[in-house]
Design a protein around this motif. Structure first.
Motif, PDB file in Angstrom:
ATOM      1  N   ARG A   1      18.238  11.023   4.561  1.00  0.00           N
ATOM      2  CA  ARG A   1      17.598  11.182   5.878  1.00  0.00           C
ATOM      3  C   ARG A   1      18.008  10.053   6.832  1.00  0.00           C
ATOM      4  NH1 ARG A   1      12.730  13.569   7.288  1.00  0.00           N
ATOM      5  NH2 ARG A   1      13.359  12.681   9.266  1.00  0.00           N
ATOM      6  N   PHE A   2      18.313   8.882   6.280  1.00  0.00           N
ATOM      7  CA  PHE A   2      18.717   7.742   7.121  1.00  0.00           C
ATOM      8  C   PHE A   2      20.235   7.696   7.295  1.00  0.00           C
ATOM      9  CE2 PHE A   2      14.700   6.239   5.071  1.00  0.00           C
ATOM     10  CZ  PHE A   2      13.918   6.261   6.212  1.00  0.00           C
TER      11      PHE A   2
ATOM     12  N   GLN B   1      15.439  10.578   0.423  1.00  0.00           N
ATOM     13  CA  GLN B   1      14.940   9.652   1.459  1.00  0.00           C
ATOM     14  C   GLN B   1      16.122   8.933   2.107  1.00  0.00           C
ATOM     15  OE1 GLN B   1      11.229   8.737   2.097  1.00  0.00           O
ATOM     16  NE2 GLN B   1      10.826   7.614   0.225  1.00  0.00           N
TER      17      GLN B   1
ATOM     18  N   GLN C   1       0.841  -1.196   0.000  1.00  0.00           N
ATOM     19  CA  GLN C   1       0.000   0.000   0.000  1.00  0.00           C
ATOM     20  C   GLN C   1       0.882   1.254   0.000  1.00  0.00           C
ATOM     21  OE1 GLN C   1      -2.152  -0.758   3.603  1.00  0.00           O
ATOM     22  NE2 GLN C   1      -3.470  -2.280   2.641  1.00  0.00           N
ATOM     23  N   PRO C   2       0.299   2.399  -0.340  1.00  0.00           N
ATOM     24  CA  PRO C   2       1.073   3.643  -0.306  1.00  0.00           C
ATOM     25  C   PRO C   2       1.685   3.874   1.075  1.00  0.00           C
ATOM     26  CG  PRO C   2      -1.041   4.012  -1.363  1.00  0.00           C
ATOM     27  CD  PRO C   2      -1.074   2.619  -0.818  1.00  0.00           C
ATOM     28  N   GLY C   3       2.924   4.282   1.073  1.00  0.00           N
ATOM     29  CA  GLY C   3       3.586   4.611   2.334  1.00  0.00           C
ATOM     30  C   GLY C   3       4.009   3.417   3.158  1.00  0.00           C
ATOM     31  N   ALA C   4       3.935   2.220   2.571  1.00  0.00           N
ATOM     32  CA  ALA C   4       4.288   1.018   3.335  1.00  0.00           C
ATOM     33  C   ALA C   4       5.796   0.895   3.534  1.00  0.00           C
ATOM     34  CB  ALA C   4       3.748  -0.223   2.628  1.00  0.00           C
ATOM     35  N   GLY C   5       6.578   1.593   2.704  1.00  0.00           N
ATOM     36  CA  GLY C   5       8.036   1.534   2.840  1.00  0.00           C
ATOM     37  C   GLY C   5       8.733   0.856   1.678  1.00  0.00           C
ATOM     38  N   LYS C   6       8.043   0.718   0.548  1.00  0.00           N
ATOM     39  CA  LYS C   6       8.593  -0.018  -0.599  1.00  0.00           C
ATOM     40  C   LYS C   6       9.840   0.659  -1.173  1.00  0.00           C
ATOM     41  CE  LYS C   6       4.691   0.357  -2.890  1.00  0.00           C
ATOM     42  NZ  LYS C   6       3.898   1.146  -1.928  1.00  0.00           N
ATOM     43  N   THR C   7       9.741   1.974  -1.377  1.00  0.00           N
ATOM     44  CA  THR C   7      10.873   2.696  -1.954  1.00  0.00           C
ATOM     45  C   THR C   7      12.076   2.661  -1.015  1.00  0.00           C
ATOM     46  OG1 THR C   7       9.450   4.088  -3.315  1.00  0.00           O
ATOM     47  CG2 THR C   7      11.603   4.997  -2.753  1.00  0.00           C
ATOM     48  N   ILE C   8      11.821   2.838   0.267  1.00  0.00           N
ATOM     49  CA  ILE C   8      12.915   2.810   1.249  1.00  0.00           C
ATOM     50  C   ILE C   8      13.567   1.424   1.250  1.00  0.00           C
ATOM     51  CG2 ILE C   8      13.490   3.003   3.721  1.00  0.00           C
ATOM     52  CD1 ILE C   8      11.160   5.049   3.945  1.00  0.00           C
TER      53      ILE C   8
ATOM     54  N   ILE D   1      10.165   1.593  10.599  1.00  0.00           N
ATOM     55  CA  ILE D   1      11.041   2.574   9.937  1.00  0.00           C
ATOM     56  C   ILE D   1      11.592   3.464  11.034  1.00  0.00           C
ATOM     57  CG2 ILE D   1      11.271   4.357   8.170  1.00  0.00           C
ATOM     58  CD1 ILE D   1       8.851   3.219   6.740  1.00  0.00           C
ATOM     59  N   ASN D   2      12.890   3.323  11.306  1.00  0.00           N
ATOM     60  CA  ASN D   2      13.514   4.137  12.342  1.00  0.00           C
ATOM     61  C   ASN D   2      14.567   5.039  11.718  1.00  0.00           C
ATOM     62  OD1 ASN D   2      15.884   2.613  12.025  1.00  0.00           O
ATOM     63  ND2 ASN D   2      15.209   1.102  13.548  1.00  0.00           N
TER      64      ASN D   2
ATOM     65  N   ARG E   1       2.887  -0.891  10.268  1.00  0.00           N
ATOM     66  CA  ARG E   1       3.522  -1.471   9.083  1.00  0.00           C
ATOM     67  C   ARG E   1       3.942  -2.909   9.376  1.00  0.00           C
ATOM     68  NH1 ARG E   1       5.780   3.774   8.849  1.00  0.00           N
ATOM     69  NH2 ARG E   1       5.153   4.868   6.950  1.00  0.00           N
TER      70      ARG E   1
HETATM   71  N1  LIG Z   1      13.188   9.425   8.010  1.00  0.00           N
HETATM   72  C1  LIG Z   1      12.062   8.757   8.286  1.00  0.00           C
HETATM   73  N2  LIG Z   1      11.786   8.265   9.511  1.00  0.00           N
HETATM   74  C2  LIG Z   1      10.664   7.587   9.758  1.00  0.00           C
HETATM   75  N3  LIG Z   1       9.720   7.320   8.847  1.00  0.00           N
HETATM   76  C3  LIG Z   1       9.954   7.760   7.614  1.00  0.00           C
HETATM   77  C4  LIG Z   1      11.115   8.479   7.254  1.00  0.00           C
HETATM   78  N4  LIG Z   1      11.078   8.773   5.939  1.00  0.00           N
HETATM   79  C5  LIG Z   1       9.913   8.254   5.496  1.00  0.00           C
HETATM   80  N5  LIG Z   1       9.242   7.655   6.490  1.00  0.00           N
HETATM   81  C6  LIG Z   1       7.941   6.974   6.373  1.00  0.00           C
HETATM   82  O1  LIG Z   1       7.991   6.171   5.231  1.00  0.00           O
HETATM   83  C7  LIG Z   1       6.934   6.489   4.353  1.00  0.00           C
HETATM   84  C8  LIG Z   1       7.400   6.464   2.920  1.00  0.00           C
HETATM   85  O2  LIG Z   1       8.012   5.243   2.635  1.00  0.00           O
HETATM   86  P1  LIG Z   1       8.181   4.845   1.115  1.00  0.00           P
HETATM   87  O3  LIG Z   1       8.387   6.042   0.281  1.00  0.00           O
HETATM   88  O4  LIG Z   1       9.221   3.789   1.067  1.00  0.00           O
HETATM   89  O5  LIG Z   1       6.764   4.217   0.834  1.00  0.00           O
HETATM   90  P2  LIG Z   1       6.231   3.561  -0.492  1.00  0.00           P
HETATM   91  O6  LIG Z   1       5.637   2.259  -0.096  1.00  0.00           O
HETATM   92  O7  LIG Z   1       7.288   3.581  -1.515  1.00  0.00           O
HETATM   93  O8  LIG Z   1       5.071   4.569  -0.863  1.00  0.00           O
HETATM   94  P3  LIG Z   1       4.460   4.957  -2.302  1.00  0.00           P
HETATM   95  O9  LIG Z   1       3.408   3.942  -2.567  1.00  0.00           O
HETATM   96  O10 LIG Z   1       3.921   6.317  -2.067  1.00  0.00           O
HETATM   97  O11 LIG Z   1       5.559   4.956  -3.289  1.00  0.00           O
HETATM   98  C9  LIG Z   1       6.517   7.881   4.676  1.00  0.00           C
HETATM   99  O12 LIG Z   1       5.146   8.084   4.368  1.00  0.00           O
HETATM  100  C10 LIG Z   1       6.824   7.975   6.156  1.00  0.00           C
HETATM  101  O13 LIG Z   1       5.696   7.538   6.892  1.00  0.00           O
END
Ligand SMILES: Nc1ncnc2c1ncn2[C@@H]1O[C@H](COP(=O)(O)OP(=O)(O)OP(=O)(O)O)[C@@H](O)[C@H]1O
Ligand SMILES: [Mg+2]
Length: 271
Positions: free
Chosen positions: A71-72, A68, A30-37, A256-257, A235
């Motif tokens: 930031r880590f 992104q 889902q959106p924001g689940a952390g896939k890109t990270i 996500i820390n 998550r």
């Molecule tokens: N430095 C951070 N510390 C903690 N949480 C963070 C940090 N940076 C991002 N996040 C969390 O991670 C989420 C984004 O993660 P990511 O971009 O990997 O999601 P995604 O699954 O790729 O989303 P999308 O579907 O929008 O591409 C943000 O919405 C936020 O909640």
């Protein structure tokens, strides 16, 4: 079997130490689940182990992806300038992009052995922009005319969507989103890299993904969730499948820390 360590804390233990080399692994969520990270962390960790990585982005700018990571505290800029990390943004405003040739060229030029493709959904939405190979995928062709069209295009190696003539358009009606997705995954697996292919989850229905086919075609599927539990979003991550692997059957907490993503062992989910 040689395995590629993602280096994402806690993850490799779920898949016998890593992703089998050369596999296509779908990362659904889902959106924001952390896939890109997760994808970027996989490449950064690889680069720190001496394995080159290529991040292919169809939507976000390279800067957005890299910021992104910064930031880590990941050394994305240093690794990029040393040639250990490469970022490719595929432009979506230029018609008739030959994605497959671009990917082959970039993988060669960068020397990448790890690749992240972000995302299949962005590809499918913008499919009209791309040049797609037309080699028939399974099954007999409907008639001679269709055969002719395929042969003609195979000579050129690539064809352009949308089709330019009525005849071709009729042919493409059979070229569904499923087939096009299949082709992309197929092309990605020919690159020889170990791939994380990002896509969106389908919220309802029998399939995990929007296209309904990628979860079957890929060698592995990781699902990430960003669910509302009470008044808070939580998550989690699960390995739906990983060929040749005794993968964890559990749903794991995904945190996500300040250092990035960390996967918790199953026991901690159930305490
Ligand atoms: N430095 C951070 N510390 C903690 N949480 C963070 C940090 N940076 C991002 N996040 C969390 O991670 C989420 C984004 O993660 P990511 O971009 O990997 O999601 P995604 O699954 O790729 O989303 P999308 O579907 O929008 O591409 C943000 O919405 C936020 O909640
Ligand atoms: Mg993303």
């Amino acid at each position: 079997m040689e395995r590629v360590k993602t280096g994402v804390p806690g993850f490799d233990d779920l898949v016998e130490g890593g992703i089998p080399k050369g596999y296509n692994v779908l990362l659904v969520g889902q959106p924001g689940a952390g896939k890109t990270i997760f994808g970027l962390q996989y490449l950064v960790n690889g680069a720190n182990l001496g394995e080159k990585g290529l991040y292919v982005s169809l939507d976000s700018s390279n800067e957005m992806v890299k910021s992104q990571g910064r930031r880590f505290g990941w050394n994305v800029d240093g690794l990029e300038s040393k040639g250990m990390l490469s970022f490719l943004r595929v432009p979506l405003d230029k018609p008739k992009i030959n994605l497959f040739d671009i990917l082959v060229d970039e993988v060669k030029a960068s020397g990448a052995t790890r690749l992240v493709f972000d995302s299949l959904v962005d590809f499918a939405i913008n499919v009209d922009q791309f040049v797609v190979p037309l080699s028939p995928v399974g099954g007999p062709l409907a008639d001679e005319k269709e055969q002719e069209t395929v042969e003609r295009y195979n000579k050129l190696r690539y064809s352009v969507l949308p089709a330019t003539s009525e005849k071709d358009r009729a042919f493409y009606k059979g070229g569904s989103a499923k087939r096009i997705t299949y082709l992309v995954i197929n092309e990605l697996s020919k690159l020889g890299t170990t791939n994380i292919i990002i896509t969106d989850e389908k919220i309802e229905g029998e399939h995990f993904t929007v296209d309904g086919v990628s979860e079957y075609v890929c060698d592995g599927v990781i699902v990430t969730y960003n669910q509302l539990i009470g008044a808070k979003r939580a998550r989690t991550l699960a390995v739906l499948k990983m060929r040749n692997t005794n993968n964890s059957p559990y749903i794991h907490d995904l945190e996500i820390n300040k250092d990035g993503i960390k996967i918790k062992p199953a026991e901690e989910v159930y305490v």
